[in-house]
Design an enzyme around this catalytic site. Structure first.
Site, PDB file in Angstrom:
ATOM      1  N   ARG A 188      -7.855  -2.640  -1.669  1.00 46.95           N
ATOM      2  CA  ARG A 188      -7.633  -1.591  -0.675  1.00 46.95           C
ATOM      3  C   ARG A 188      -8.030  -0.219  -1.225  1.00 46.95           C
ATOM      4  NH1 ARG A 188      -1.877  -2.636   2.105  1.00 46.95           N
ATOM      5  NH2 ARG A 188      -2.709  -1.031   3.525  1.00 46.95           N
TER       6      ARG A 188
ATOM      7  N   GLN B 170       0.670   7.513   4.749  1.00 47.43           N
ATOM      8  CA  GLN B 170       0.705   7.256   3.308  1.00 47.43           C
ATOM      9  C   GLN B 170       0.006   8.372   2.541  1.00 47.43           C
ATOM     10  OE1 GLN B 170      -0.995   3.385   2.718  1.00 47.43           O
ATOM     11  NE2 GLN B 170       0.707   2.309   3.679  1.00 47.43           N
TER      12      GLN B 170
ATOM     13  N   GLY C 283       0.812  -1.205   0.000  1.00 43.38           N
ATOM     14  CA  GLY C 283       0.000   0.000   0.000  1.00 43.38           C
ATOM     15  C   GLY C 283       0.847   1.257   0.000  1.00 43.38           C
TER      16      GLY C 283
ATOM     17  N   ASP D 162      -0.105  -0.467  13.235  1.00 42.28           N
ATOM     18  CA  ASP D 162       0.392  -1.769  12.784  1.00 42.28           C
ATOM     19  C   ASP D 162       0.614  -2.744  13.935  1.00 42.28           C
ATOM     20  OD1 ASP D 162       0.361  -1.130  10.084  1.00 42.28           O
ATOM     21  OD2 ASP D 162       2.375  -0.286  10.129  1.00 42.28           O
TER      22      ASP D 162
END
Length: 441
Positions: A132, A179, A103, A328
């Site tokens: 995604r 991101q 990603g 995460d």
């Protein structure tokens, strides 16, 4: 021997035994991606020491090579050399850019390529990546003038990007995501006018730190550094980057170390960036026995060694702004919660539903199969700890963080387990199973 592989995708996990020794986790995945990307659009040579030699950074390197950047082969323990092509030097590739399972690769590439005026690109990846959501990046880029097309109005790859001269402005991100933020910062480097990116909550700041080191005109302000302003026009110049160990990979050893009876581990050279240390704060809330040793700084990033010893844990509750700082690590924290006497709660974590898998659902399925008492909610989990977990048939469902979290749970179960999809760990930690075998006594 604690781990036995009987097939390419099935691995026996033996319960019981101790855990002791010293381990050095692989290079930080987030920093590895960015070092490759920023080096490719800089002028001159960038060297990267400690780059993570795993599948996700390999995908980033392959995409950059396909667009004309020269990147030396990536092998464990070897310095990687990147010959930059400059801010506007990436060329149209001859084929689809394959982002694999990453990603980070596809989302950061969207920002970079949307600003490559006059060139056309198609980005895709594996079946997981194609599920995604991408509009979280595409929509704010469209506000800057980007032209991105894909399935479901641009929400799913494959994505076609028609490079444009983008315009600056004030852009709010729909989620607190490094991101998304990083994609906008990359787009802002060549935009017409300054760009200010505003996050709803502070996410990891590796891009801001590294872009400044490469020479970008970037300022951070606002509450908790949530406003990032980029003024275009500055060239980037190659740097010598040293990548610290990934705290997201260290998290598996930290939780294993506080849970396995008699355990004592030292995890060396771990990145301690404050936007990533939520896991340490939660473990401290749980009264885990963890010490930070040998604090120092490497290439602008705080680093240290972590010593962890087994001891009783208290239940925890996490929500709000800390979630982006440990997003995460939620799967391994779910494992830790199973071994606390009392109820632990994770909320505001709906972002986990759009990771490599729906991690809330997958961890609920797998830990429940072992006998855990878990309620799954729209944005989190409630876990009532203290039950004995049983060894059973487990499945990573192709998710690297799930695979390693279940490995820790299996150490503490009654009876052995068998894990399908154990090879998924290679996405971020290629030597995980070797390290587990070495440390498990």
């Amino acid at each position: 021997m604690s781990v036995t592989s009987t097939a390419s995708s099935s691995r026996e996990l033996r319960a019981g035994g101790g855990l002791s020794g010293t381990v050095r986790v692989p290079g930080d995945k987030s920093i590895s991606h960015r070092a490759l990307l920023f080096g490719a659009i800089a002028e001159g040579i960038t060297t990267i020491e400690g780059l993570l030699p795993a599948e996700d950074p390999m995908s980033t390197a392959a995409c950059l090579r396909a667009m004309g950047a020269t990147i030396s082969p990536i092998h464990a323990g070897q310095i990687v050399r990147v010959e930059g092509v400059g801010l506007d030097g990436l060329q149209e590739p001859q084929d689809v850019l394959d982002c694999g399972n990453s990603g980070t690769t596809i989302r950061l590439m969207l920002g970079l390529l949307a600003a490559s005026k006059g060139r056309h690109f198609v980005l895709s990846g594996d079946s997981s990546l194609r599920r995604r959501p991408m509009n979280r990046v595409g929509q704010p880029l469209t506000m800057m003038g980007a032209k991105i097309k894909g399935r479901s109005n641009g929400d799913f790859a494959p994505l076609a990007v028609s490079g444009q001269k983008l315009r600056g402005g004030v852009i709010g991100t729909p989620v607190a995501s490094a991101q998304v933020k990083s994609a906008l910062l990359l787009a802002a480097l060549t935009a017409d006018g300054a760009t200010t990116v505003i996050e709803p909550a502070h996410s990891r700041d590796h891009s801001e730190r590294m872009l400044r080191a490469f020479g970008a005109d970037l300022e951070v302000g606002g509450e908790m550094g949530r406003h990032i302003r980029v003024s275009p026009g500055q060239k980037l110049y190659g740097q010598n980057i040293v990548v610290p160990g990934d705290i997201s990979s260290a998290a598996f050893w930290l939780v294993a170390g506080v849970l396995v009876p008699g355990a004592e581990l030292v995890v060396e050279n771990v990145g301690l960036n404050p936007t990533r240390t939520g896991i340490l704060e939660v473990l401290q809330q749980m009264e885990a026995r963890i010490e930070v040793l040998n604090r120092h700084e490497v290439a602008g990033e705080p680093v240290g060694d972590l010593r962890v010893r087994q001891g009783p844990l208290k239940p925890f509750s996490i929500n709000g702004d800390i979630i982006p700082r440990l997003v995460d690590e939620v799967p391994i924290l779910a494992v830790a919660a199973c071994f606390c006497d009392g109820e632990s709660k994770i909320t505001d974590a709906s972002e986990l539903r759009v990771k490599e898998t729906d991690r809330l659902a997958v961890m609920t399925r797998q830990l429940t199969a072992m006998g855990a008492d878990i309620d799954e909610h729209a944005d989190g989990l409630t876990i009532r700890g203290g039950r004995t977990l049983r060894g059973t048939e487990l499945d990573s469902e192709t998710d690297h963080r799930v695979a390693m979290s279940l490995a820790v749970a299996a150490l503490l179960a009654e009876g052995n387990s068998r894990l399908t999809g154990s090879e998924a760990a290679a996405v971020s930690y290629p030597n995980f199973w070797d390290d587990l075998e070495r440390l498990h006594r």
